[in-house]
Design a protein around this motif. Structure first.
Motif, mmCIF file in Angstrom:
data_model
loop_
_atom_site.group_PDB
_atom_site.id
_atom_site.type_symbol
_atom_site.label_atom_id
_atom_site.label_comp_id
_atom_site.label_asym_id
_atom_site.label_seq_id
_atom_site.Cartn_x
_atom_site.Cartn_y
_atom_site.Cartn_z
ATOM 1 N N ARG A 7 31.708 62.847 -66.072
ATOM 2 C CA ARG A 7 31.848 61.462 -66.471
ATOM 3 C C ARG A 7 31.148 60.544 -65.457
ATOM 4 N NH1 ARG A 7 37.971 60.343 -66.453
ATOM 5 N NH2 ARG A 7 37.779 61.696 -64.617
ATOM 6 N N GLU A 11 34.188 55.922 -64.195
ATOM 7 C CA GLU A 11 35.278 56.415 -65.030
ATOM 8 C C GLU A 11 36.196 57.367 -64.271
ATOM 9 O OE1 GLU A 11 33.957 57.911 -68.758
ATOM 10 O OE2 GLU A 11 33.019 56.015 -69.354
ATOM 11 N N ARG A 12 35.701 57.889 -63.159
ATOM 12 C CA ARG A 12 36.552 58.742 -62.324
ATOM 13 C C ARG A 12 37.318 57.932 -61.284
ATOM 14 N NH1 ARG A 12 32.237 62.225 -59.893
ATOM 15 N NH2 ARG A 12 30.673 61.404 -61.316
ATOM 16 N N TRP A 16 40.560 52.205 -67.440
ATOM 17 C CA TRP A 16 40.050 51.387 -68.536
ATOM 18 C C TRP A 16 41.217 50.635 -69.146
ATOM 19 C CZ3 TRP A 16 35.528 49.688 -70.146
ATOM 20 C CH2 TRP A 16 35.390 49.189 -71.445
ATOM 21 N N TYR A 21 36.846 47.954 -66.880
ATOM 22 C CA TYR A 21 37.113 48.959 -65.859
ATOM 23 C C TYR A 21 37.859 48.272 -64.720
ATOM 24 C CZ TYR A 21 33.844 52.335 -67.926
ATOM 25 O OH TYR A 21 33.209 53.229 -68.753
ATOM 26 N N ASP A 73 25.082 48.681 -70.833
ATOM 27 C CA ASP A 73 26.330 48.893 -70.093
ATOM 28 C C ASP A 73 26.648 47.706 -69.191
ATOM 29 O OD1 ASP A 73 26.784 51.323 -71.266
ATOM 30 O OD2 ASP A 73 26.229 52.523 -69.521
ATOM 31 N N ARG A 77 30.225 46.700 -70.142
ATOM 32 C CA ARG A 77 31.196 47.440 -69.350
ATOM 33 C C ARG A 77 31.379 46.742 -68.000
ATOM 34 N NH1 ARG A 77 30.492 53.932 -70.393
ATOM 35 N NH2 ARG A 77 30.176 53.833 -72.660
#
Length: 309
Positions: A7, A11-12, A16, A21, A73, A77
């Protein structure tokens, strides 16, 4: 053996939540990249990424470090530094008082601020530490905090590079129009906030004609802004690819001219930049506006750095 976690890095490390994030920042005061074109060397940014989706935003490279792309993104994001206020307060206790920019890696009054409301705490922390700071924004949401900004002695720089709405819809699709931003400047001035206009980015061959520059400066002058700070579009590598892809689709003949105009670092030629800023300086004199970076504000920090003996 467990499969490798492929990932994206963010995301680690993040949660979310509510379409963002949410992460815990290790540091809040960060160095401003040279290609940003602003005067401050250090910045505080509660958000990374920006829903305004401005094609020429120079902060796009930061998303690459998170394992995300610097195009779509970056626009969709957005990373929220949920502990921004607490982390900033800790760092200001060791800060020597050098001026700070607020909102460099993403507009600090974009939609995420409506959800997280980090800016009142950031303004309060900077005001208590007596650190000079400038908030950079395109958003009318900044008016919510006008009283706090005035009390803290902050400056606000509202970005208005052109008043042509067709250009705005193409290159700043998520931001409010120029008229709304002009009205925002007037409202901030009326509320007692020192406000200037960051005329950035001036787009080569798209918004740099003499009549376009004149129309923009004339309308800025009517707002009561204390001055204009012009910045020609910068195209650092991550921004360059995204911007030129759009340019190639919308204005194919201009791509080769951009390639000639910009160096590898993404800076426009000195001759071109000097000509454009010179034109804007003349217009500012005509309309009684101060042109260029703001006068430095000297303050003694409330939490002075301790001398080593």
């Amino acid at each position: 053996m467990d499969a490798a976690d492929d990932r994206p890095l963010i995301e680690r490390r993040a949660v979310w939540r509510d379409g963002f994030y949410e992460t815990q920042a290790r540091t809040m005061i960060e160095r401003v990249p040279r290609e940003a074109g602003i005067t401050q060397r250090w910045a505080v940014s509660p958000y990374r990424g920006c829903a305004h989706a401005c094609l020429g935003c120079g902060a796009r490279a930061g998303h690459r470090k998170l394992g995300l792309d610097t195009g779509r993104d970056f626009d969709t994001r957005v990373v929220v530094k949920a502990n921004a206020v607490e982390r900033l307060r800790a760092e200001l206790g060791r800060w020597a008082g050098e001026p700070l920019a607020v909102g460099v890696t993403g507009d600090c009054y974009q939609r995420a601020e409506e959800v997280y409301r980090l800016m009142p705490g950031i303004i309060g922390a900077l005001g208590e530490a007596a650190v000079p700071f400038t908030v950079y924004t395109k958003s009318p949401l900044v008016l919510r905090d006008a009283a706090l900004l005035a009390q803290a002695g902050a400056q606000v720089a509202v970005s208005i590079a052109f008043v042509d709405e067709r250009i705005r819809r193409a290159v700043e699709p998520g931001a409010v129009g120029a008229q709304a931003r002009l009205e925002l400047v007037s409202a901030l001035v009326e509320a007692g906030v020192a406000c200037r206009v960051l005329m950035s980015p001036v787009l080569p061959l798209l918004s740099d004609a003499a009549d376009q520059l004149a129309a923009t400066v004339r309308r800025i002058a009517a707002t009561g802004a204390v001055g204009v700070e012009p910045v020609v579009l910068r195209l650092p590598p991550a921004t360059r690819a995204w911007y030129l892809a759009w340019l190639g689709a919308a204005h194919p003949p201009l791509v080769a001219r951009y390639e000639e105009l910009y160096d590898r670092a993404g800076l426009p030629s000195a001759d071109y930049e000097g000509r454009i800023t010179g034109q804007i300086e003349q217009l500012c004199r005509l309309y009684g506006l101060r042109c260029g970076p703001p006068e430095p504000v000297a303050r003694r920090p409330r939490f002075p750095q301790l001398a080593l003996v």
